[in-house]
Scaffold this motif. Sequence first.
Motif, PDB file in Angstrom:
ATOM      1  N   TYR A 104       0.756  -1.107   0.166  1.00 12.22           N
ATOM      2  CA  TYR A 104      -0.049   0.017   0.065  1.00 12.22           C
ATOM      3  C   TYR A 104       0.796   1.317  -0.056  1.00 12.22           C
ATOM      4  CZ  TYR A 104      -4.450  -2.445   1.182  1.00 12.22           C
ATOM      5  OH  TYR A 104      -5.505  -3.311   1.162  1.00 12.22           O
ATOM      6  N   GLN A 125       0.827   5.401   1.022  1.00  7.18           N
ATOM      7  CA  GLN A 125       0.275   6.831   1.647  1.00  7.18           C
ATOM      8  C   GLN A 125       1.064   7.974   1.179  1.00  7.18           C
ATOM      9  OE1 GLN A 125       0.311   6.454   5.973  1.00  7.18           O
ATOM     10  NE2 GLN A 125      -1.672   7.640   6.078  1.00  7.18           N
ATOM     11  N   LEU A 134      -4.599   5.323   2.403  1.00  2.99           N
ATOM     12  CA  LEU A 134      -3.960   4.223   1.897  1.00  2.99           C
ATOM     13  C   LEU A 134      -4.524   3.788   0.544  1.00  2.99           C
ATOM     14  CD1 LEU A 134      -3.669   3.415   5.301  1.00  2.99           C
ATOM     15  CD2 LEU A 134      -1.944   2.168   4.400  1.00  2.99           C
TER      16      LEU A 134
END
Lengths: 114, 115
Positions: A36, A38, A44
Amino acid sequence: AQSVTQLDSHVSVSEGTPVLLRCNYSSSYSPSLFWYVQHPNKGLQLLLKYTSAATLVKGINGFEAEFKKSETSFHLTKPSAHMSDAAEYFCVVSDYNAGNMLTFGGGTRLMVKP
Amino acid sequence: DTAVSQTPKYLVTQMGNDKSIKCEQNLGHDTMYWYKQDSKKFLKIMFSYNNKELIINETVPNRFSPKSPDKAHLNLHINSLELGDSAVYFCASSQTLPSGGETQYFGPGTRLLVL
């Protein structure tokens, strides 16, 4: 018990050079693995995931990751970094035997220099 | 047309207060989650609900009480807020797959600051 170790807390690259973010995992079963991303002050976003199909997984924005069972690794790569890639990246493991609960690595902050 | 939404986005409050954070997903998923991200960016699961039933409840003080009125909503109520509750709280949702490995979709986060 499952766990994830992201080997570098910070990675700095120049724009246009390759990116390598390293991740090792521990899992008692055949895991599912995710990366993921961010961006600052954002949520996310899923980059890619591995779920026991092809070991080389292609994701969004030119990222890919290779699942290596013998090395218990799932490193994230990109051939050429872009300024917009600067963000925090999380390697995540999910184990069917653990109720598919996600366990996150500590994160790697990618910095891209012009 | 946000898939997982949270309100409020920012929450600043005094110690001892009670506050709620709301989460809604329009993906038709059967499972919803709350995560806490601390100041060092570490993310940890707090709760998981499947079809309105509590599935995962990690070691979280009982000042935190999740409530799922229906499959599309999972709210988080926090009593007697403490300084250490300051964090970013993320809601997520997923659809259960027989083989596991389902993708969780995250909301934008609620930044809670307790003064």
